[in-house]
Scaffold this active site. Sequence first.
Site, PDB file in Angstrom:
ATOM      1  CG  HIS A 253      -1.983  -1.007   1.226  1.00 46.12           C
ATOM      2  ND1 HIS A 253      -1.766  -2.301   1.620  1.00 46.12           N
ATOM      3  CD2 HIS A 253      -3.295  -0.924   0.855  1.00 46.12           C
ATOM      4  CE1 HIS A 253      -2.898  -2.984   1.507  1.00 46.12           C
ATOM      5  NE2 HIS A 253      -3.832  -2.180   1.044  1.00 46.12           N
ATOM      6  CG  ASP A 327      -3.746  -5.550  -4.268  1.00 43.93           C
ATOM      7  OD1 ASP A 327      -4.836  -5.094  -3.872  1.00 43.93           O
ATOM      8  OD2 ASP A 327      -2.884  -5.991  -3.487  1.00 43.93           O
TER       9      ASP A 327
END
Length: 999
Positions: A253, A327
């Site tokens: 992230h 993702d």
Amino acid sequence: MKNYFIKIVLSLLVLSLVINCKSIQKTISDADLEKQILSRNQEIYTQKTKAEKVTFFKDSEPEKKWADSIYQQMTLDEKVGQLFMVSAYSNKDSLHSQKIDKLIEDFKIGALIFFQGGPVRQANLTNRYQSKSKIPLFIGIDAEWGLSMRLDSTYRYPWNMTLGAIQDLKLLEEVGQHMGSESKRLGVHFNFAPVLDINTNPENPIIGNRSFGETKSNVANKAIALMKGAQTHGVFSTGKHFPGHGDTSTDSHKTLPTVAFTKERIDLVELYPFKRLFDEEMASVMVGHLNIPSLETTENMPTSVSYNVVTTLLQKQLGFDGLIITDGLGMKGAANFKGPGDLDLAAFLAGNDILLCPEDVPLAVQKIKTAYHDGIVTEDRLAHSVKKILHYKYKIGLNHFKPIETKTLYADLNAPENDALQYKLFENAITVLKNKSEILPIQNLNQKIAYVKLGDDTNSAFVSTLKKYTNVTEVSNTNVDSLNLELKKYKTVIVGFHKLDKAWEKHDFSEIELFWLKKIAEQNDVILDVFTKPYSLLSIPNFDDIEGVVVSYQNSNISQIVSAELIFGAVSAKGKLPVSIHNFFDVNDGITTKKINRLGFASPENQDMSSATLSKIDAIASKAIQGKMAPGMQVLVARRGKVIFQKSYGNQTYDNSPKVTDTDLYDLASISKIIATLPNVMQLYDQKKVQLDTPLKTMLPYFSGSNKENIPFKNLLSHYAGLQAWIPFYKATLDKNNNPLAKYYSKAATAAFSTKVADSLFIRNDYHDTIMKIIKDTPLSLKKEYRYSDFTFIILKEYLEHQTKKSLQSLTQEHFYNTLGMNYTTYNLLEKFDKKVIAPSEIDNYYRHQTVQGYVHDMAAAMEGGIAGHAGVFSNAMDVAKMMQLFLQKGNYGGINYFSPETFDVFNTCHFCSEGVERGLGFDKRIGKDGPTCQCVSKSSFGHTGFTGNMVWVDPETEIVYVFLSNRTYPEVSAAGNTLAKEKIREDIQQIIQDAILK
């Protein structure tokens, strides 16, 4: 397919003879052997063909026709729009929902992934968005541990790490079924789970609890079970994060993590779970943002946009033909590589079908359309992904979309069966890693036990459950040396480490906590119980001074309850450690502890009972309180050794008084007979010190020469001896104004007046002899018939004390209460408890002239100093249930044999039923219309009632223990009589209990 698995297993078995398993998992040094295994695996996979696959996702003719028909009618904008799955929220304002509306209407997006919000709000928005879309939308959600990962008011299942400790794969499949069913009910088609990352790096900041563990086989087996459960309930599973995010120390992230392994290592370890799930027909896979130089030579190119990874490896070499999803494209691991639009195009060209969480849909659409017109994106490439998406929309039923019904949504997503499953999961997950000298389970309850809390989260469920087993004292201090001084009083110290139940939080011991743990362990016998991920143990230098180590994995209420059960043996430890802890504990370590038959705790559904039906008890209790039949009450139900319902209602009095709690104490009245006197008598019978035909004169020579001398033991206990029901002994000691006579009472204790009746009221010590003389001299009934009499148990107390040379209070405490953990049960409880935890039984204006609170209500028992064979015991529902469970288990509880099953059977037999006496020996067995039951229990059932408003009943056939305690006599015994009995409150509750039985 079966042959393929056999070959894999055989090759790995051969390998295990040569290489240590841990080195394979973490660092494989023998490159030649790796290549050999890789070559063999590739050969096996090459031998497989699509024709050989048997798939749940096989395309049907109607499906092909629908997908082709839709595709042929689609514009380029509509085709490109299908590639995007956009972030949506149900906790944002109208501007957000309007933005989503626009993306659906103007850019024809094909899917949404919902994040934070609530289930009803999400359902309403889903219905709104679906109504605006020409082609029904895919709805996805990250629900790795259930919908609660994203939504409030939904159910949370355990982390994968917790599930990784469970050995029963059927339980994991059941978890998948629950999560799949709930997702489907909410209109969700994709659950982005299970996580297939093998967490071989304890420092991994983003996977950790989300992984099933550090061994590839455990991860694969658990993930398959979870996936099967979900997909059989009509929700697609998405394995992530391909090709493996487990051995990283950074968070994708925030940055691009690097995985510096060889192709051989990745094939052997990281890809193993993915291959296994592909063979089990997983619907989709999510490609992670990872830098893996051995798979992609372009520097810092994320795997999610790598053709080598997404197309060459995933689709061509591994043969995966399900949906491929990136993702989140806004994550820095991908976003730092290319800007919005260019990143989306690169991901699509790499071979992904669905582009997740794009940052700029209009720009991304334009980039892909331009590439299409420029020939970079071919029609075949576009059709490959769009048609696949359409096929999967058909498979999930979107060819006939129906709006989500919200009326019962909350209840459907929070069914009581969820708690039942949760209990089973933690019963199978909690792991014991050390058990020196079998400190677990704690068998001897006649010892002093302390509890010390470490960590910064709540511990109330754990502590309150520990205290239901025995007296556990919470000890705390700001100085560890002072704490250790206090702990010297205790035999065993339970240290609970409680950390906030959040998957991504660091759950390490602080330096101060480690120091305290070391100091406490050096000087005490310690059971350490960690309510967080097992990696928290890594910071402990050694475990030499810690006798017991328990990993409870999470700090939820149910994990705390089950862990306390395990410590006291109501359940055994079954879990196996899914990760290794330095050189102290290995993967799959886990000690099985003994299960001893103490009461445990569970959801009603665990014991085949209905929570919904049992909830009707609330209305009956409310009726009793509002009708002033009793100011408050405790109700407990146990089945098959598990407490499944325990509630307290109302207040101690009708005035502004404390609410009744589960630990409050009630005067048991005549239930004292079977809670104190009877079990002691049963022990003497078991020891053959008395027989059924033993006459009273033999038992108690005091009655020799009286009209009672030949009463057989059997008749005495069956209330078939002709004794009078009772005599108001106290009346002879009062003046004409009903005030105690100075001849018999003193306001202060003296040598001659030391028997305490109530506050500032002491009766002369020899009055006991007068009571016994009155009983001895009373006439027997002329007609031989059943007559319930308190005299039986007054006499039996005398017999017990004569036979054993000990007081009834000492006998009961030593022989039963101490070892049963009945620490809230006693005579003369004001010696041990504060008045504020005792429900008053009466405002006495005829004898003691005070509120009777903490003193026995029964006048004869009061004149005996509060200790009598027929009354005097105070307790709460939980403690009473322990004794009743002992009876249900025919004399055994907590691994101790108190008396034989044969003895119990004798006492639970109706010896004079043919004469109309529906009594056992001491036990009430009246189940007909004149008895205290609902007439819905079996003939083998037994129990007793108490004058103050109590009832206990046990049914061996259904294995149910029912306890009802109240102070219906407060503020006074009603002139209208016992309205609690007349209104059949206790019987109606018992009927509800019977109605709640599912099987």
